[in-house]
Design a protein around this motif. Structure first.
Motif, mmCIF file in Angstrom:
data_model
loop_
_atom_site.group_PDB
_atom_site.id
_atom_site.type_symbol
_atom_site.label_atom_id
_atom_site.label_comp_id
_atom_site.label_asym_id
_atom_site.label_seq_id
_atom_site.Cartn_x
_atom_site.Cartn_y
_atom_site.Cartn_z
ATOM 1 N N SER A 109 0.819 -1.207 0.000
ATOM 2 C CA SER A 109 0.000 0.000 0.000
ATOM 3 C C SER A 109 0.853 1.258 0.000
ATOM 4 C CB SER A 109 -0.948 -0.002 1.205
ATOM 5 O OG SER A 109 -0.241 -0.165 2.425
ATOM 6 N N SER A 113 0.005 3.847 -2.889
ATOM 7 C CA SER A 113 -1.007 4.797 -2.443
ATOM 8 C C SER A 113 -0.411 6.028 -1.787
ATOM 9 C CB SER A 113 -1.957 4.117 -1.446
ATOM 10 O OG SER A 113 -2.479 2.929 -1.989
ATOM 11 N N GLU A 114 -1.156 7.118 -1.903
ATOM 12 C CA GLU A 114 -0.787 8.364 -1.243
ATOM 13 C C GLU A 114 -2.059 9.134 -0.918
ATOM 14 O OE1 GLU A 114 1.701 10.414 -3.961
ATOM 15 O OE2 GLU A 114 0.331 10.227 -5.638
ATOM 16 N N ASP A 117 -5.808 9.220 -2.658
ATOM 17 C CA ASP A 117 -6.151 7.991 -3.373
ATOM 18 C C ASP A 117 -7.235 7.227 -2.614
ATOM 19 O OD1 ASP A 117 -4.282 8.510 -5.318
ATOM 20 O OD2 ASP A 117 -2.721 7.269 -4.419
ATOM 21 N N ILE A 119 -8.575 3.264 -1.554
ATOM 22 C CA ILE A 119 -8.382 1.821 -1.445
ATOM 23 C C ILE A 119 -9.743 1.216 -1.118
ATOM 24 C CG2 ILE A 119 -7.302 -0.062 -0.140
ATOM 25 C CD1 ILE A 119 -4.976 1.863 0.454
ATOM 26 N N THR A 136 -0.946 5.446 4.824
ATOM 27 C CA THR A 136 -0.540 6.030 3.540
ATOM 28 C C THR A 136 -1.262 7.339 3.248
ATOM 29 O OG1 THR A 136 -2.247 4.933 2.190
ATOM 30 C CG2 THR A 136 -0.230 3.675 2.662
ATOM 31 N N ALA A 138 -4.353 7.386 2.241
ATOM 32 C CA ALA A 138 -5.438 7.094 1.300
ATOM 33 C C ALA A 138 -6.765 6.951 2.048
ATOM 34 C CB ALA A 138 -5.129 5.805 0.535
ATOM 35 N N LYS A 170 -6.676 2.801 -6.250
ATOM 36 C CA LYS A 170 -5.387 2.151 -6.398
ATOM 37 C C LYS A 170 -5.490 0.623 -6.376
ATOM 38 C CE LYS A 170 -2.815 5.526 -7.348
ATOM 39 N NZ LYS A 170 -1.587 5.932 -6.669
#
Length: 242
Positions: A109, A113-114, A117, A119, A136, A138, A170
């Motif tokens: 992840s 991911s950032e 984003d 999930i 992350t 997200a 993502k």
């Protein structure tokens, strides 16, 4: 020195690990049988067998096994795991050995991911993974779990809505076998439907597979990863955590 001013946004948003709290509150309590986490029964630990194996390995290969190893994981261990899991077309360079499954989930992840984003995951899902995803930055969005697995219609509807908003999805996180915490096992039909949809929409899947070998009855179902190799032309849409 006040280090708070130096911390990144993702670090400042980190929360306490629920897994750490569970372990801390149940550790060293005599005769306690805790159902709060996935703690194996200590009576089942093969202490004698393992101690003899460790002794043999250190005596025979101590200079190598006690030395720093390859950061991506020991080659011999990888070969043994490929044989044990029966991964179709798996090679050592496609496998990464991590310090537990949650470590692998975090690395996956973190790479993809950032902040901003999305999930997607089953709702509810494993609390240890939630902590990794949130670290992350997200946004984690849950899709309900039905008796045969994730609700595909609601997954499709949510994906459509998010993409109309310009959001980046993502990956989709799934636990197909004995899902934690619902206990649901995704049917073979639903597995193929999810793969067909995700391949068409180019949504990567992170498959968490810690429980499939705990089956006590019924037929073992193929993992999403193995299905991509046997029924979906070798697609690389799935990354499996074992």
């Amino acid at each position: 020195m006040d280090y708070c001013n130096l911390l990144t946004n993702s670090t400042l948003k980190m929360k306490n690990s629920m897994i750490r709290e569970l372990v801390a509150t149940t550790k060293n309590i005599p005769d306690l049988i805790s159902f709060a986490g996935g703690f194996p029964a200590p009576a089942t630990f093969p202490k004698q067998i393992l101690s003899e194996l460790y002794l043999d390995v250190v005596n025979q290969d101590g200079y190598e096994v006690l030395q720093y190893g390859a950061s991506e994981g020991d080659r011999i261990l990888k070969q043994a795991l490929i044989k044990w899991e029966g991964f179709p077309d798996m090679t050592a360079d496609k496998m990464l050995i991590t310090v537990g499954a949650t470590n692998g989930i975090y690395l996956y992840s973190r790479v993809l991911s950032e902040e901003g984003d999305v999930i997607l995951c089953e709702a509810p899902t494993f609390v240890g993974s939630v902590v990794s995803f949130e670290a992350t930055g997200a946004e984690l969005i849950g899709i309900p779990v039905l008796a045969d697995g994730i609700d595909l219609e609601k997954l499709q509807s949510k994906v459509s809505a998010l993409r109309k908003q310009g959001r980046k999805i993502k990956f989709l996180y799934l636990i197909p076998d004995f899902q934690n915490p619902s206990g649901v096992t995704m049917s073979l039909k639903r597995r193929k439907e999810v793969l067909t949809y995700c391949i068409r929409e180019q949504i990567h899947i992170l498959e968490d597979n810690p429980y499939s070998r705990l089956r006590l009855s019924g037929k073992t179902l193929p993992t999403l990863y193995s299905l991509t190799k046997t029924d979906f032309g070798g697609s690389d849409i799935v990354t499996e955590i074992v």
